[in-house]
Design a protein around this motif. Sequence first.
Motif, PDB file in Angstrom:
ATOM      1  N   ARG A 174     -42.414  31.253  11.840  1.00 38.04           N
ATOM      2  CA  ARG A 174     -42.038  32.116  10.718  1.00 38.04           C
ATOM      3  C   ARG A 174     -43.117  32.094   9.631  1.00 38.04           C
ATOM      4  O   ARG A 174     -43.430  33.124   9.044  1.00 38.04           O
ATOM      5  CB  ARG A 174     -40.685  31.702  10.139  1.00 38.04           C
ATOM      6  CG  ARG A 174     -39.534  32.034  11.055  1.00 38.04           C
ATOM      7  CD  ARG A 174     -38.186  31.663  10.447  1.00 38.04           C
ATOM      8  NE  ARG A 174     -37.123  31.944  11.358  1.00 38.04           N
ATOM      9  CZ  ARG A 174     -36.582  33.140  11.563  1.00 38.04           C
ATOM     10  NH1 ARG A 174     -37.028  34.171  10.888  1.00 38.04           N
ATOM     11  NH2 ARG A 174     -35.605  33.303  12.431  1.00 38.04           N
ATOM     12  N   ASP A 175     -43.685  30.919   9.378  1.00 37.35           N
ATOM     13  CA  ASP A 175     -44.780  30.811   8.409  1.00 37.35           C
ATOM     14  C   ASP A 175     -45.975  31.641   8.856  1.00 37.35           C
ATOM     15  O   ASP A 175     -46.574  32.376   8.074  1.00 37.35           O
ATOM     16  CB  ASP A 175     -45.223  29.349   8.253  1.00 37.35           C
ATOM     17  CG  ASP A 175     -44.170  28.451   7.627  1.00 37.35           C
ATOM     18  OD1 ASP A 175     -43.239  28.977   6.976  1.00 37.35           O
ATOM     19  OD2 ASP A 175     -44.286  27.218   7.803  1.00 37.35           O
ATOM     20  N   VAL A 176     -46.323  31.509  10.151  1.00 36.34           N
ATOM     21  CA  VAL A 176     -47.459  32.246  10.700  1.00 36.34           C
ATOM     22  C   VAL A 176     -47.184  33.745  10.634  1.00 36.34           C
ATOM     23  O   VAL A 176     -48.051  34.532  10.239  1.00 36.34           O
ATOM     24  CB  VAL A 176     -47.766  31.786  12.150  1.00 36.34           C
ATOM     25  CG1 VAL A 176     -48.783  32.705  12.813  1.00 36.34           C
ATOM     26  CG2 VAL A 176     -48.263  30.343  12.150  1.00 36.34           C
ATOM     27  N   LEU A 177     -45.982  34.155  10.975  1.00 39.76           N
ATOM     28  CA  LEU A 177     -45.613  35.568  10.945  1.00 39.76           C
ATOM     29  C   LEU A 177     -45.720  36.134   9.532  1.00 39.76           C
ATOM     30  O   LEU A 177     -46.227  37.246   9.333  1.00 39.76           O
ATOM     31  CB  LEU A 177     -44.197  35.751  11.497  1.00 39.76           C
ATOM     32  CG  LEU A 177     -43.678  37.169  11.612  1.00 39.76           C
ATOM     33  CD1 LEU A 177     -44.558  38.007  12.528  1.00 39.76           C
ATOM     34  CD2 LEU A 177     -42.240  37.150  12.126  1.00 39.76           C
ATOM     35  N   ALA A 218     -46.568  43.108  16.283  1.00 39.15           N
ATOM     36  CA  ALA A 218     -45.658  41.968  16.126  1.00 39.15           C
ATOM     37  C   ALA A 218     -44.954  42.019  14.775  1.00 39.15           C
ATOM     38  O   ALA A 218     -43.742  41.807  14.684  1.00 39.15           O
ATOM     39  CB  ALA A 218     -46.422  40.652  16.276  1.00 39.15           C
ATOM     40  N   VAL A 219     -45.710  42.305  13.731  1.00 35.76           N
ATOM     41  CA  VAL A 219     -45.123  42.388  12.394  1.00 35.76           C
ATOM     42  C   VAL A 219     -44.119  43.546  12.333  1.00 35.76           C
ATOM     43  O   VAL A 219     -43.020  43.408  11.790  1.00 35.76           O
ATOM     44  CB  VAL A 219     -46.225  42.538  11.313  1.00 35.76           C
ATOM     45  CG1 VAL A 219     -45.622  42.853   9.958  1.00 35.76           C
ATOM     46  CG2 VAL A 219     -47.066  41.263  11.246  1.00 35.76           C
ATOM     47  N   ALA A 220     -44.485  44.681  12.931  1.00 36.94           N
ATOM     48  CA  ALA A 220     -43.584  45.842  12.945  1.00 36.94           C
ATOM     49  C   ALA A 220     -42.297  45.527  13.706  1.00 36.94           C
ATOM     50  O   ALA A 220     -41.192  45.836  13.233  1.00 36.94           O
ATOM     51  CB  ALA A 220     -44.288  47.051  13.548  1.00 36.94           C
ATOM     52  N   HIS A 221     -42.418  44.893  14.880  1.00 33.13           N
ATOM     53  CA  HIS A 221     -41.238  44.516  15.665  1.00 33.13           C
ATOM     54  C   HIS A 221     -40.362  43.550  14.870  1.00 33.13           C
ATOM     55  O   HIS A 221     -39.139  43.698  14.843  1.00 33.13           O
ATOM     56  CB  HIS A 221     -41.647  43.835  16.975  1.00 33.13           C
ATOM     57  CG  HIS A 221     -42.073  44.769  18.051  1.00 33.13           C
ATOM     58  ND1 HIS A 221     -41.201  45.499  18.824  1.00 33.13           N
ATOM     59  CD2 HIS A 221     -43.306  45.099  18.506  1.00 33.13           C
ATOM     60  CE1 HIS A 221     -41.860  46.224  19.703  1.00 33.13           C
ATOM     61  NE2 HIS A 221     -43.160  46.002  19.520  1.00 33.13           N
ATOM     62  N   ALA A 222     -40.977  42.572  14.237  1.00 31.60           N
ATOM     63  CA  ALA A 222     -40.230  41.579  13.473  1.00 31.60           C
ATOM     64  C   ALA A 222     -39.498  42.227  12.310  1.00 31.60           C
ATOM     65  O   ALA A 222     -38.343  41.898  12.020  1.00 31.60           O
ATOM     66  CB  ALA A 222     -41.166  40.477  12.979  1.00 31.60           C
ATOM     67  N   ALA A 223     -40.145  43.161  11.636  1.00 34.83           N
ATOM     68  CA  ALA A 223     -39.507  43.855  10.502  1.00 34.83           C
ATOM     69  C   ALA A 223     -38.328  44.689  10.988  1.00 34.83           C
ATOM     70  O   ALA A 223     -37.256  44.680  10.369  1.00 34.83           O
ATOM     71  CB  ALA A 223     -40.540  44.723   9.783  1.00 34.83           C
ATOM     72  N   ARG A 224     -38.500  45.409  12.090  1.00 34.00           N
ATOM     73  CA  ARG A 224     -37.411  46.234  12.634  1.00 34.00           C
ATOM     74  C   ARG A 224     -36.219  45.377  13.041  1.00 34.00           C
ATOM     75  O   ARG A 224     -35.076  45.793  12.902  1.00 34.00           O
ATOM     76  CB  ARG A 224     -37.884  47.043  13.839  1.00 34.00           C
ATOM     77  CG  ARG A 224     -38.527  48.346  13.487  1.00 34.00           C
ATOM     78  CD  ARG A 224     -38.667  49.252  14.706  1.00 34.00           C
ATOM     79  NE  ARG A 224     -39.447  48.672  15.778  1.00 34.00           N
ATOM     80  CZ  ARG A 224     -40.771  48.726  15.859  1.00 34.00           C
ATOM     81  NH1 ARG A 224     -41.470  49.324  14.920  1.00 34.00           N
ATOM     82  NH2 ARG A 224     -41.406  48.178  16.876  1.00 34.00           N
ATOM     83  N   ARG A 225     -36.496  44.200  13.542  1.00 36.40           N
ATOM     84  CA  ARG A 225     -35.429  43.319  13.997  1.00 36.40           C
ATOM     85  C   ARG A 225     -34.843  42.463  12.878  1.00 36.40           C
ATOM     86  O   ARG A 225     -33.956  41.661  13.112  1.00 36.40           O
ATOM     87  CB  ARG A 225     -35.947  42.425  15.117  1.00 36.40           C
ATOM     88  CG  ARG A 225     -36.251  43.207  16.370  1.00 36.40           C
ATOM     89  CD  ARG A 225     -36.829  42.343  17.436  1.00 36.40           C
ATOM     90  NE  ARG A 225     -36.939  43.094  18.680  1.00 36.40           N
ATOM     91  CZ  ARG A 225     -37.724  42.756  19.663  1.00 36.40           C
ATOM     92  NH1 ARG A 225     -38.469  41.681  19.594  1.00 36.40           N
ATOM     93  NH2 ARG A 225     -37.767  43.493  20.749  1.00 36.40           N
ATOM     94  N   GLY A 226     -35.368  42.603  11.687  1.00 35.07           N
ATOM     95  CA  GLY A 226     -34.844  41.840  10.563  1.00 35.07           C
ATOM     96  C   GLY A 226     -35.311  40.411  10.505  1.00 35.07           C
ATOM     97  O   GLY A 226     -34.762  39.607   9.763  1.00 35.07           O
ATOM     98  N   VAL A 227     -36.332  40.073  11.297  1.00 38.34           N
ATOM     99  CA  VAL A 227     -36.860  38.707  11.302  1.00 38.34           C
ATOM    100  C   VAL A 227     -37.617  38.445  10.006  1.00 38.34           C
ATOM    101  O   VAL A 227     -37.561  37.350   9.455  1.00 38.34           O
ATOM    102  CB  VAL A 227     -37.764  38.469  12.536  1.00 38.34           C
ATOM    103  CG1 VAL A 227     -38.399  37.095  12.496  1.00 38.34           C
ATOM    104  CG2 VAL A 227     -36.963  38.656  13.817  1.00 38.34           C
ATOM    105  N   ILE A 228     -38.338  39.464   9.523  1.00 38.96           N
ATOM    106  CA  ILE A 228     -39.025  39.370   8.235  1.00 38.96           C
ATOM    107  C   ILE A 228     -38.686  40.611   7.431  1.00 38.96           C
ATOM    108  O   ILE A 228     -38.292  41.644   7.981  1.00 38.96           O
ATOM    109  CB  ILE A 228     -40.567  39.248   8.374  1.00 38.96           C
ATOM    110  CG1 ILE A 228     -41.153  40.447   9.112  1.00 38.96           C
ATOM    111  CG2 ILE A 228     -40.956  37.957   9.026  1.00 38.96           C
ATOM    112  CD1 ILE A 228     -42.670  40.500   9.072  1.00 38.96           C
TER     113      ILE A 228
END
Length: 124
Positions: free
Chosen positions: A67-70, A112-122
Amino acid sequence: MSEETSPPLLIAIDVSDPALADRLALLLGGVAGLRLAAPGEAANIALVSRGQPAGERSEIELTPRERDVLALMAEGASNKAIARQLGISVHTAKFHVSSLLDKLDATGRTDAVAHAARRGVIHL
């Protein structure tokens, strides 16, 4: 001339995350012309958290370090900058980035950042 005042716009908030609901209530509570509806009160507008789209519902298990790296990837940090910020080696930073790409089924860092944002991870 007399100034006509319209009744305030009544907004209902239905968000499953209590902390987010409190933040929204705090932000919207002070806006002129708006009033937050009491629970069960009919509203002109409802803000409803619908969760993630059906195709994006899979849970992604990320370690705290991932999560820090992301978060740093979302800021555009290079592997070298990530390593420096987190006090890890560049090799370890590369390993975490690679792991994130696999877990997020991404083709690159931006993806990766886009996928994470769409999934609510970040949250960007």
